[in-house]
Design a protein around this motif. Structure first.
Motif, PDB file in Angstrom:
ATOM      1  N   MET A 134     107.703-108.204  48.769  1.00  0.00           N
ATOM      2  CA  MET A 134     106.802-109.352  48.670  1.00  0.00           C
ATOM      3  C   MET A 134     107.506-110.565  48.063  1.00  0.00           C
ATOM      4  O   MET A 134     107.239-111.704  48.463  1.00  0.00           O
ATOM      5  CB  MET A 134     105.569-108.989  47.849  1.00  0.00           C
ATOM      6  CG  MET A 134     104.629-108.051  48.577  1.00  0.00           C
ATOM      7  SD  MET A 134     103.135-107.726  47.659  1.00  0.00           S
ATOM      8  CE  MET A 134     102.276-109.266  47.861  1.00  0.00           C
ATOM      9  N   LEU A 135     108.415-110.337  47.118  1.00  0.00           N
ATOM     10  CA  LEU A 135     109.160-111.450  46.531  1.00  0.00           C
ATOM     11  C   LEU A 135     110.077-112.110  47.558  1.00  0.00           C
ATOM     12  O   LEU A 135     110.215-113.346  47.573  1.00  0.00           O
ATOM     13  CB  LEU A 135     109.967-110.976  45.329  1.00  0.00           C
ATOM     14  CG  LEU A 135     109.168-110.736  44.048  1.00  0.00           C
ATOM     15  CD1 LEU A 135     110.063-110.109  42.983  1.00  0.00           C
ATOM     16  CD2 LEU A 135     108.555-112.019  43.546  1.00  0.00           C
ATOM     17  N   ILE A 136     110.685-111.317  48.412  1.00  0.00           N
ATOM     18  CA  ILE A 136     111.543-111.879  49.464  1.00  0.00           C
ATOM     19  C   ILE A 136     110.714-112.698  50.442  1.00  0.00           C
ATOM     20  O   ILE A 136     111.084-113.826  50.805  1.00  0.00           O
ATOM     21  CB  ILE A 136     112.319-110.759  50.173  1.00  0.00           C
ATOM     22  CG1 ILE A 136     113.346-110.151  49.221  1.00  0.00           C
ATOM     23  CG2 ILE A 136     112.988-111.280  51.446  1.00  0.00           C
ATOM     24  CD1 ILE A 136     113.996-108.891  49.732  1.00  0.00           C
ATOM     25  N   ILE A 137     109.590-112.149  50.874  1.00  0.00           N
ATOM     26  CA  ILE A 137     108.721-112.862  51.810  1.00  0.00           C
ATOM     27  C   ILE A 137     108.179-114.136  51.149  1.00  0.00           C
ATOM     28  O   ILE A 137     108.133-115.207  51.774  1.00  0.00           O
ATOM     29  CB  ILE A 137     107.588-111.954  52.301  1.00  0.00           C
ATOM     30  CG1 ILE A 137     108.166-110.809  53.141  1.00  0.00           C
ATOM     31  CG2 ILE A 137     106.562-112.733  53.117  1.00  0.00           C
ATOM     32  CD1 ILE A 137     107.163-109.733  53.484  1.00  0.00           C
ATOM     33  N   LEU A 187     101.190-123.014  54.983  1.00  0.00           N
ATOM     34  CA  LEU A 187     102.255-122.464  54.146  1.00  0.00           C
ATOM     35  C   LEU A 187     101.913-122.575  52.666  1.00  0.00           C
ATOM     36  O   LEU A 187     102.252-121.690  51.879  1.00  0.00           O
ATOM     37  CB  LEU A 187     103.583-123.156  54.443  1.00  0.00           C
ATOM     38  CG  LEU A 187     104.248-122.763  55.754  1.00  0.00           C
ATOM     39  CD1 LEU A 187     105.488-123.612  55.991  1.00  0.00           C
ATOM     40  CD2 LEU A 187     104.601-121.300  55.785  1.00  0.00           C
ATOM     41  N   GLY A 188     101.233-123.640  52.275  1.00  0.00           N
ATOM     42  CA  GLY A 188     100.805-123.779  50.882  1.00  0.00           C
ATOM     43  C   GLY A 188      99.802-122.713  50.494  1.00  0.00           C
ATOM     44  O   GLY A 188      99.898-122.105  49.423  1.00  0.00           O
ATOM     45  N   VAL A 189      98.845-122.459  51.364  1.00  0.00           N
ATOM     46  CA  VAL A 189      97.855-121.420  51.104  1.00  0.00           C
ATOM     47  C   VAL A 189      98.525-120.046  51.089  1.00  0.00           C
ATOM     48  O   VAL A 189      98.222-119.210  50.228  1.00  0.00           O
ATOM     49  CB  VAL A 189      96.715-121.477  52.145  1.00  0.00           C
ATOM     50  CG1 VAL A 189      95.838-120.247  52.083  1.00  0.00           C
ATOM     51  CG2 VAL A 189      95.889-122.729  51.941  1.00  0.00           C
ATOM     52  N   ALA A 190      99.439-119.811  52.018  1.00  0.00           N
ATOM     53  CA  ALA A 190     100.141-118.524  52.062  1.00  0.00           C
ATOM     54  C   ALA A 190     100.975-118.310  50.798  1.00  0.00           C
ATOM     55  O   ALA A 190     100.976-117.206  50.234  1.00  0.00           O
ATOM     56  CB  ALA A 190     101.031-118.452  53.303  1.00  0.00           C
ATOM     57  N   ALA A 191     101.674-119.338  50.356  1.00  0.00           N
ATOM     58  CA  ALA A 191     102.484-119.209  49.140  1.00  0.00           C
ATOM     59  C   ALA A 191     101.604-118.960  47.924  1.00  0.00           C
ATOM     60  O   ALA A 191     101.929-118.118  47.070  1.00  0.00           O
ATOM     61  CB  ALA A 191     103.334-120.461  48.937  1.00  0.00           C
ATOM     62  N   THR A 241     101.540-115.549  45.721  1.00  0.00           N
ATOM     63  CA  THR A 241     101.781-115.617  44.283  1.00  0.00           C
ATOM     64  C   THR A 241     100.717-114.841  43.524  1.00  0.00           C
ATOM     65  O   THR A 241     101.037-114.046  42.626  1.00  0.00           O
ATOM     66  CB  THR A 241     101.800-117.082  43.810  1.00  0.00           C
ATOM     67  OG1 THR A 241     102.818-117.786  44.517  1.00  0.00           O
ATOM     68  CG2 THR A 241     102.045-117.178  42.320  1.00  0.00           C
ATOM     69  N   VAL A 242      99.470-115.039  43.898  1.00  0.00           N
ATOM     70  CA  VAL A 242      98.378-114.317  43.256  1.00  0.00           C
ATOM     71  C   VAL A 242      98.510-112.812  43.503  1.00  0.00           C
ATOM     72  O   VAL A 242      98.318-112.000  42.593  1.00  0.00           O
ATOM     73  CB  VAL A 242      97.012-114.855  43.750  1.00  0.00           C
ATOM     74  CG1 VAL A 242      95.864-113.958  43.315  1.00  0.00           C
ATOM     75  CG2 VAL A 242      96.802-116.274  43.268  1.00  0.00           C
ATOM     76  N   ILE A 299      99.613-107.412  41.599  1.00  0.00           N
ATOM     77  CA  ILE A 299     100.266-106.104  41.751  1.00  0.00           C
ATOM     78  C   ILE A 299     101.145-105.809  40.540  1.00  0.00           C
ATOM     79  O   ILE A 299     101.161-104.683  40.025  1.00  0.00           O
ATOM     80  CB  ILE A 299     101.081-106.047  43.058  1.00  0.00           C
ATOM     81  CG1 ILE A 299     100.131-106.030  44.255  1.00  0.00           C
ATOM     82  CG2 ILE A 299     101.988-104.836  43.090  1.00  0.00           C
ATOM     83  CD1 ILE A 299     100.830-106.161  45.587  1.00  0.00           C
ATOM     84  N   PHE A 300     101.874-106.811  40.066  1.00  0.00           N
ATOM     85  CA  PHE A 300     102.725-106.613  38.895  1.00  0.00           C
ATOM     86  C   PHE A 300     101.885-106.260  37.669  1.00  0.00           C
ATOM     87  O   PHE A 300     102.230-105.362  36.902  1.00  0.00           O
ATOM     88  CB  PHE A 300     103.554-107.874  38.629  1.00  0.00           C
ATOM     89  CG  PHE A 300     104.478-107.748  37.462  1.00  0.00           C
ATOM     90  CD1 PHE A 300     105.655-107.029  37.577  1.00  0.00           C
ATOM     91  CD2 PHE A 300     104.164-108.324  36.242  1.00  0.00           C
ATOM     92  CE1 PHE A 300     106.507-106.898  36.502  1.00  0.00           C
ATOM     93  CE2 PHE A 300     105.009-108.201  35.159  1.00  0.00           C
ATOM     94  CZ  PHE A 300     106.181-107.478  35.286  1.00  0.00           C
ATOM     95  N   THR A 301     100.776-106.965  37.494  1.00  0.00           N
ATOM     96  CA  THR A 301      99.884-106.696  36.357  1.00  0.00           C
ATOM     97  C   THR A 301      99.270-105.300  36.466  1.00  0.00           C
ATOM     98  O   THR A 301      99.214-104.556  35.478  1.00  0.00           O
ATOM     99  CB  THR A 301      98.778-107.764  36.282  1.00  0.00           C
ATOM    100  OG1 THR A 301      99.388-109.053  36.213  1.00  0.00           O
ATOM    101  CG2 THR A 301      97.877-107.550  35.087  1.00  0.00           C
ATOM    102  N   TYR A 302      98.823-104.935  37.659  1.00  0.00           N
ATOM    103  CA  TYR A 302      98.247-103.609  37.866  1.00  0.00           C
ATOM    104  C   TYR A 302      99.284-102.521  37.599  1.00  0.00           C
ATOM    105  O   TYR A 302      98.986-101.515  36.943  1.00  0.00           O
ATOM    106  CB  TYR A 302      97.707-103.491  39.299  1.00  0.00           C
ATOM    107  CG  TYR A 302      97.168-102.121  39.606  1.00  0.00           C
ATOM    108  CD1 TYR A 302      95.931-101.722  39.109  1.00  0.00           C
ATOM    109  CD2 TYR A 302      97.889-101.224  40.391  1.00  0.00           C
ATOM    110  CE1 TYR A 302      95.429-100.465  39.394  1.00  0.00           C
ATOM    111  CE2 TYR A 302      97.404 -99.969  40.671  1.00  0.00           C
ATOM    112  CZ  TYR A 302      96.168 -99.592  40.168  1.00  0.00           C
ATOM    113  OH  TYR A 302      95.677 -98.338  40.445  1.00  0.00           O
TER     114      TYR A 302
END
Length: 90
Positions: free
Chosen positions: A7-10, A66-70, A74-75, A80-83
């Motif tokens: 996900m970070l790469i994408i 692209l702004g909405v996708a980014a 991010t969210v 996922i990181f928090t979970y």
């Protein structure tokens, strides 16, 4: 394999494309002027301004998408990181 690195790469690719389009739009609007053309003698300048506006309007939906996708990615990454961190603490 964890989903976070993928996900970070994408996200990086999407964010880079978004920033590139913002820079391109900034370059286009750099020469745009708010003026009213009253005579036909400035028709060349009027045509140039209309071309700039056409290009900006053409890329605007892509910039928004692209702004909405980014933002969504991010969210999702933070969620996922928090979970994952929460699961490891318990």
């Amino acid at each position: 394999m964890s989903a976070i690195p993928v996900m970070l790469i994408i996200w990086g690719v999407v964010a880079a494309c978004f920033l590139a389009l913002l820079a391109y739009r900034g370059q286009l609007t750099r020469y745009e002027e708010d003026q009213l053309f009253l005579s036909d003698t400035e028709s060349n300048e009027q045509h140039e301004q209309l071309e700039i506006v056409r290009r900006v309007n053409q890329i605007q939906p892509i910039v928004r998408a692209l702004g909405v996708a980014a933002a969504a990615m991010t969210v999702a990454i933070v969620g996922i990181f928090t979970y994952d961190a929460w699961q490891r603490l318990q």
